[in-house]
Write a protein that holds these residues in place. Structure first.
Motif, PDB file in Angstrom:
ATOM      1  N   ASN A  16       0.827  -1.213   0.000  1.00 41.50           N
ATOM      2  CA  ASN A  16       0.000   0.000   0.000  1.00 41.50           C
ATOM      3  C   ASN A  16       0.859   1.260   0.000  1.00 41.50           C
ATOM      4  O   ASN A  16       0.536   2.251  -0.662  1.00 41.50           O
ATOM      5  CB  ASN A  16      -0.944   0.003   1.205  1.00 41.50           C
ATOM      6  N   VAL A  17       1.962   1.247   0.776  1.00 42.16           N
ATOM      7  CA  VAL A  17       2.861   2.409   0.817  1.00 42.16           C
ATOM      8  C   VAL A  17       3.427   2.686  -0.568  1.00 42.16           C
ATOM      9  O   VAL A  17       3.455   3.841  -1.042  1.00 42.16           O
ATOM     10  CB  VAL A  17       3.999   2.177   1.833  1.00 42.16           C
ATOM     11  N   ARG A  18       3.863   1.651  -1.233  1.00 44.29           N
ATOM     12  CA  ARG A  18       4.498   1.836  -2.546  1.00 44.29           C
ATOM     13  C   ARG A  18       3.488   2.252  -3.613  1.00 44.29           C
ATOM     14  O   ARG A  18       3.769   3.129  -4.445  1.00 44.29           O
ATOM     15  CB  ARG A  18       5.212   0.543  -2.952  1.00 44.29           C
ATOM     16  N   VAL A  19       2.311   1.655  -3.581  1.00 41.84           N
ATOM     17  CA  VAL A  19       1.281   2.010  -4.570  1.00 41.84           C
ATOM     18  C   VAL A  19       0.836   3.457  -4.371  1.00 41.84           C
ATOM     19  O   VAL A  19       0.667   4.211  -5.336  1.00 41.84           O
ATOM     20  CB  VAL A  19       0.084   1.046  -4.479  1.00 41.84           C
ATOM     21  N   GLN A  20       0.656   3.858  -3.095  1.00 43.06           N
ATOM     22  CA  GLN A  20       0.241   5.235  -2.842  1.00 43.06           C
ATOM     23  C   GLN A  20       1.310   6.227  -3.308  1.00 43.06           C
ATOM     24  O   GLN A  20       0.998   7.289  -3.872  1.00 43.06           O
ATOM     25  CB  GLN A  20      -0.042   5.434  -1.343  1.00 43.06           C
ATOM     26  N   ALA A  21       2.571   5.873  -3.075  1.00 41.15           N
ATOM     27  CA  ALA A  21       3.664   6.741  -3.530  1.00 41.15           C
ATOM     28  C   ALA A  21       3.652   6.861  -5.054  1.00 41.15           C
ATOM     29  O   ALA A  21       3.792   7.961  -5.607  1.00 41.15           O
ATOM     30  CB  ALA A  21       5.004   6.199  -3.048  1.00 41.15           C
ATOM     31  N   LEU A  22       3.475   5.722  -5.741  1.00 43.28           N
ATOM     32  CA  LEU A  22       3.430   5.757  -7.208  1.00 43.28           C
ATOM     33  C   LEU A  22       2.253   6.584  -7.704  1.00 43.28           C
ATOM     34  O   LEU A  22       2.381   7.351  -8.671  1.00 43.28           O
ATOM     35  CB  LEU A  22       3.339   4.333  -7.759  1.00 43.28           C
ATOM     36  N   ARG A  23       1.119   6.477  -7.035  1.00 46.51           N
ATOM     37  CA  ARG A  23      -0.048   7.274  -7.448  1.00 46.51           C
ATOM     38  C   ARG A  23       0.201   8.763  -7.234  1.00 46.51           C
ATOM     39  O   ARG A  23      -0.218   9.596  -8.042  1.00 46.51           O
ATOM     40  CB  ARG A  23      -1.289   6.815  -6.685  1.00 46.51           C
ATOM     41  N   ASP A  24       0.888   9.076  -6.127  1.00 45.27           N
ATOM     42  CA  ASP A  24       1.245  10.488  -5.906  1.00 45.27           C
ATOM     43  C   ASP A  24       2.195  10.979  -6.994  1.00 45.27           C
ATOM     44  O   ASP A  24       2.038  12.094  -7.508  1.00 45.27           O
ATOM     45  CB  ASP A  24       1.896  10.657  -4.531  1.00 45.27           C
ATOM     46  N   PHE A  25       3.182  10.130  -7.330  1.00 42.68           N
ATOM     47  CA  PHE A  25       4.126  10.516  -8.384  1.00 42.68           C
ATOM     48  C   PHE A  25       3.397  10.722  -9.715  1.00 42.68           C
ATOM     49  O   PHE A  25       3.701  11.648 -10.475  1.00 42.68           O
ATOM     50  CB  PHE A  25       5.212   9.447  -8.560  1.00 42.68           C
ATOM     51  N   ILE A  26       2.440   9.835  -9.995  1.00 43.81           N
ATOM     52  CA  ILE A  26       1.666   9.962 -11.239  1.00 43.81           C
ATOM     53  C   ILE A  26       0.882  11.270 -11.249  1.00 43.81           C
ATOM     54  O   ILE A  26       0.797  11.955 -12.275  1.00 43.81           O
ATOM     55  CB  ILE A  26       0.709   8.754 -11.397  1.00 43.81           C
ATOM     56  N   LYS A  71       4.920   3.935 -14.458  1.00 44.78           N
ATOM     57  CA  LYS A  71       4.470   3.845 -13.054  1.00 44.78           C
ATOM     58  C   LYS A  71       3.198   3.014 -12.946  1.00 44.78           C
ATOM     59  O   LYS A  71       3.034   2.245 -11.977  1.00 44.78           O
ATOM     60  CB  LYS A  71       4.255   5.255 -12.497  1.00 44.78           C
ATOM     61  N   ASN A  72       2.277   3.157 -13.881  1.00 42.26           N
ATOM     62  CA  ASN A  72       1.062   2.338 -13.859  1.00 42.26           C
ATOM     63  C   ASN A  72       1.402   0.859 -14.021  1.00 42.26           C
ATOM     64  O   ASN A  72       0.792  -0.014 -13.382  1.00 42.26           O
ATOM     65  CB  ASN A  72       0.096   2.779 -14.956  1.00 42.26           C
ATOM     66  N   GLU A  73       2.368   0.549 -14.871  1.00 37.53           N
ATOM     67  CA  GLU A  73       2.788  -0.839 -15.051  1.00 37.53           C
ATOM     68  C   GLU A  73       3.453  -1.378 -13.786  1.00 37.53           C
ATOM     69  O   GLU A  73       3.301  -2.559 -13.439  1.00 37.53           O
ATOM     70  CB  GLU A  73       3.729  -0.942 -16.253  1.00 37.53           C
ATOM     71  N   LEU A  74       4.184  -0.518 -13.066  1.00 34.33           N
ATOM     72  CA  LEU A  74       4.803  -0.951 -11.813  1.00 34.33           C
ATOM     73  C   LEU A  74       3.743  -1.244 -10.754  1.00 34.33           C
ATOM     74  O   LEU A  74       3.906  -2.161  -9.938  1.00 34.33           O
ATOM     75  CB  LEU A  74       5.772   0.124 -11.304  1.00 34.33           C
ATOM     76  N   ILE A  75       2.673  -0.451 -10.724  1.00 35.75           N
ATOM     77  CA  ILE A  75       1.579  -0.728  -9.777  1.00 35.75           C
ATOM     78  C   ILE A  75       1.002  -2.118 -10.030  1.00 35.75           C
ATOM     79  O   ILE A  75       0.761  -2.887  -9.090  1.00 35.75           O
ATOM     80  CB  ILE A  75       0.478   0.353  -9.902  1.00 35.75           C
ATOM     81  N   GLU A  76       0.800  -2.464 -11.293  1.00 41.33           N
ATOM     82  CA  GLU A  76       0.280  -3.790 -11.640  1.00 41.33           C
ATOM     83  C   GLU A  76       1.283  -4.876 -11.260  1.00 41.33           C
ATOM     84  O   GLU A  76       0.906  -5.951 -10.753  1.00 41.33           O
ATOM     85  CB  GLU A  76      -0.041  -3.851 -13.127  1.00 41.33           C
ATOM     86  N   LEU A  77       2.593  -4.595 -11.468  1.00 38.02           N
ATOM     87  CA  LEU A  77       3.619  -5.560 -11.109  1.00 38.02           C
ATOM     88  C   LEU A  77       3.616  -5.807  -9.592  1.00 38.02           C
ATOM     89  O   LEU A  77       3.715  -6.968  -9.144  1.00 38.02           O
ATOM     90  CB  LEU A  77       4.980  -5.045 -11.556  1.00 38.02           C
ATOM     91  N   LEU A  78       3.515  -4.757  -8.813  1.00 37.89           N
ATOM     92  CA  LEU A  78       3.483  -4.898  -7.350  1.00 37.89           C
ATOM     93  C   LEU A  78       2.252  -5.682  -6.901  1.00 37.89           C
ATOM     94  O   LEU A  78       2.312  -6.478  -5.957  1.00 37.89           O
ATOM     95  CB  LEU A  78       3.508  -3.513  -6.690  1.00 37.89           C
ATOM     96  N   ARG A  79       1.136  -5.453  -7.569  1.00 39.25           N
ATOM     97  CA  ARG A  79      -0.087  -6.200  -7.228  1.00 39.25           C
ATOM     98  C   ARG A  79       0.101  -7.685  -7.483  1.00 39.25           C
ATOM     99  O   ARG A  79      -0.309  -8.522  -6.668  1.00 39.25           O
ATOM    100  CB  ARG A  79      -1.269  -5.646  -8.050  1.00 39.25           C
ATOM    101  N   GLN A  80       0.721  -7.998  -8.632  1.00 40.73           N
ATOM    102  CA  GLN A  80       0.943  -9.419  -8.952  1.00 40.73           C
ATOM    103  C   GLN A  80       1.891 -10.074  -7.928  1.00 40.73           C
ATOM    104  O   GLN A  80       1.700 -11.221  -7.552  1.00 40.73           O
ATOM    105  CB  GLN A  80       1.520  -9.532 -10.366  1.00 40.73           C
ATOM    106  N   ARG A  81       2.895  -9.321  -7.515  1.00 41.75           N
ATOM    107  CA  ARG A  81       3.828  -9.875  -6.512  1.00 41.75           C
ATOM    108  C   ARG A  81       3.117 -10.113  -5.179  1.00 41.75           C
ATOM    109  O   ARG A  81       3.431 -11.056  -4.451  1.00 41.75           O
ATOM    110  CB  ARG A  81       4.998  -8.910  -6.309  1.00 41.75           C
ATOM    111  N   LEU A  82       2.154  -9.242  -4.822  1.00 43.73           N
ATOM    112  CA  LEU A  82       1.461  -9.378  -3.543  1.00 43.73           C
ATOM    113  C   LEU A  82       0.598 -10.643  -3.516  1.00 43.73           C
ATOM    114  O   LEU A  82       0.554 -11.349  -2.504  1.00 43.73           O
ATOM    115  CB  LEU A  82       0.600  -8.134  -3.297  1.00 43.73           C
ATOM    116  N   VAL A  83      -0.081 -10.891  -4.641  1.00 46.43           N
ATOM    117  CA  VAL A  83      -1.001 -12.037  -4.668  1.00 46.43           C
ATOM    118  C   VAL A  83      -0.305 -13.350  -5.012  1.00 46.43           C
ATOM    119  O   VAL A  83      -0.904 -14.407  -4.927  1.00 46.43           O
ATOM    120  CB  VAL A  83      -2.145 -11.785  -5.683  1.00 46.43           C
TER     121      VAL A  83
END
Length: 439
Positions: free
Chosen positions: A372-382, A426-438
């Motif tokens: 969540n920390v990383r996704v929120q940071a990426l969304r802020d950067f976006i 950054k959007n692709e990284l969010i998807e990558l992080l999601r895949q790693r989480l699940v």
């Protein structure tokens, strides 16, 4: 009744004879005063000073009539005050008190109108100042300069305000105008400096190309010229169209000259081979670039420090690989660029997270919290990237379509494409992080 009888009656109503002197009765808070002397007779003297009063009253009537008809009533104020002052000293016999009252009423009316006009002028000047200040961030320099010229004329035509506000308003308007022109001057200087730097870079690449065009070291020179072509593409900026075309023509002529010679050399020495600039075949070059793409993609599974260092090595290696024919060249380049971008963006993200943790701003510990920390940071950067992109697009939309702006237009378009790529990565990284989480 004869006219003289009327004047004589008015004179005796407002004045009298004492000895050989003609006196005016006291009125308002003024004492009786001598207005003249008896000469021919008392009646003639009284009538004479009554006539003088009538002449003075006619002046007052004329002034008040003109004031009533005029648009700019304030221009008559000083004349009204002058006549009002004369009421206390004018030598005549008549109803000076009524004239004083009429002039006082006119004075008060004018003051009310002047106060209203000054309030209106104040509002107008404040709006003019705001209009100039609103041009502070524009890049449409010519359009804004024309607007400021019109605003200056409107400022001059606007009437006065209260004296205590004049200096402050004039200073604010002047500072806003001068601030715009100072910023335009700075922009033009920076634009000229940028243009000169871009011109010098292109000239340097041309000189290097022309120095190589007659080389007989075909393999090494092919590699060098390909690198020069890449360097040409990466020059950050552009020039006026005519100048850019002239430089490109020289650059292309040098390269065409060499590659025509290379073609003759190949046809003579190895006519059956289709080679790249480094002696390898185009198919071999494509396979090497695909291998580099594969390694770049796999870097996301390595520690970030190693991944970043290796990505830079892969970028250097890419430049040494010979050319690839057709659309496949652009396709593998886009794949390689996207893979490297992910490495660098992910490295920047991890640096940001470590900094938060060092400052005690991040107490998350579970994988989901870390995600969540990383996704929120990426969304802020976006969000920040999009804001920057929108500013660039807005500035591009305001840019007038003139040859002198072509270099700046190209620069803005290049920066917009860069932000588009950043946002996509950054959007692709969010998807990558999601895949790693699940996973």
């Amino acid at each position: 009744m004869e006219p003289t009888d009327h004047l004589l009656a008015e004179a005796r109503r407002y004045g009298y004879i004492q000895g050989d002197q003609v006196w005016l009765h006291p009125f308002m808070n003024l004492p009786a005063r001598q207005v003249g002397q008896v000469k021919e007779s008392e009646e003639a003297s009284l009538a004479y000073f009554a006539q003088r009063f009538e002449a003075f009253r006619t002046k007052v009537d004329d002034l008040l009539h003109k004031m009533e008809e005029a648009e700019n009533k304030g221009s008559f104020l000083m004349k009204a005050l002058h006549l009002k002052e004369q009421v206390a000293s004018y030598d005549g016999l008549g109803d000076f008190e009524s004239l004083h009252r009429r002039l006082t009423d006119a004075e008060e009316n004018i003051k009310v109108l002047v106060a209203r006009n000054r309030e209106k002028n104040l509002s107008t000047k404040i709006n003019l100042i705001k209009e100039v200040e609103a041009l502070h961030d524009t890049v449409d320099w010519q359009g804004a300069a024309d607007t400021i010229k019109e605003l200056r004329q409107a400022w001059i035509k606007t009437g006065p305000v209260e004296k205590q506000l004049i200096e402050e308003l004039d200073a604010r308007f002047h500072d806003a105008v001068e601030g715009f022109f100072a910023k335009r001057k700075q922009f033009q200087a920076e634009k000229k400096a940028m243009t000169n730097r871009v011109y010098d870079k292109y000239k340097e690449l041309i000189h290097k190309s022309e120095a190589l065009k007659n080389s007989t070291e075909f393999e090494e020179t092919t590699r060098k010229l390909k690198q020069l072509q890449q360097d040409w593409k990466e020059v950050d900026g552009s020039l006026p169209r005519k100048q850019a075309n002239e430089l490109w023509t020289r650059f292309r002529a040098a390269h065409n000259h060499f590659f025509e010679r290379l073609k003759e050399h190949i046809n003579t020495k190895r006519p059956e081979a289709t080679t790249g600039g480094n002696g390898s075949s185009a198919d071999e070059n494509l396979n090497r670039k695909r291998a580099l793409v594969g390694e770049a993609v796999a870097l996301l599974e390595r520690p970030m420090g190693e991944a970043v260092a290796r990505a830079k090595e892969l970028q250097a290696a890419w430049k040494k690989v010979g050319p690839v024919r057709g659309e496949e060249s652009d396709r593998v380049w886009e794949q390689f660029l996207a893979a490297c971008d992910k490495v660098f963006e992910l490295s920047a993200l991890e640096h940001f997270v470590r900094k938060r943790q060092a400052n005690g701003l991040d107490t998350s510990s579970t994988p989901e919290e870390q995600y969540n920390v990383r996704v929120q940071a990426l969304r802020d950067f976006i969000k920040y990237d999009r804001q920057e992109q929108e500013v660039l697009e807005e500035n591009l939309g305001k840019l007038s379509d003139t040859p002198g702006n072509e270099a700046f237009r190209t620069m803005l378009q290049g920066k917009i494409r860069t932000f588009e790529r950043k946002i996509r990565t950054k959007n692709e990284l969010i998807e990558l992080l999601r895949q790693r989480l699940v996973a």
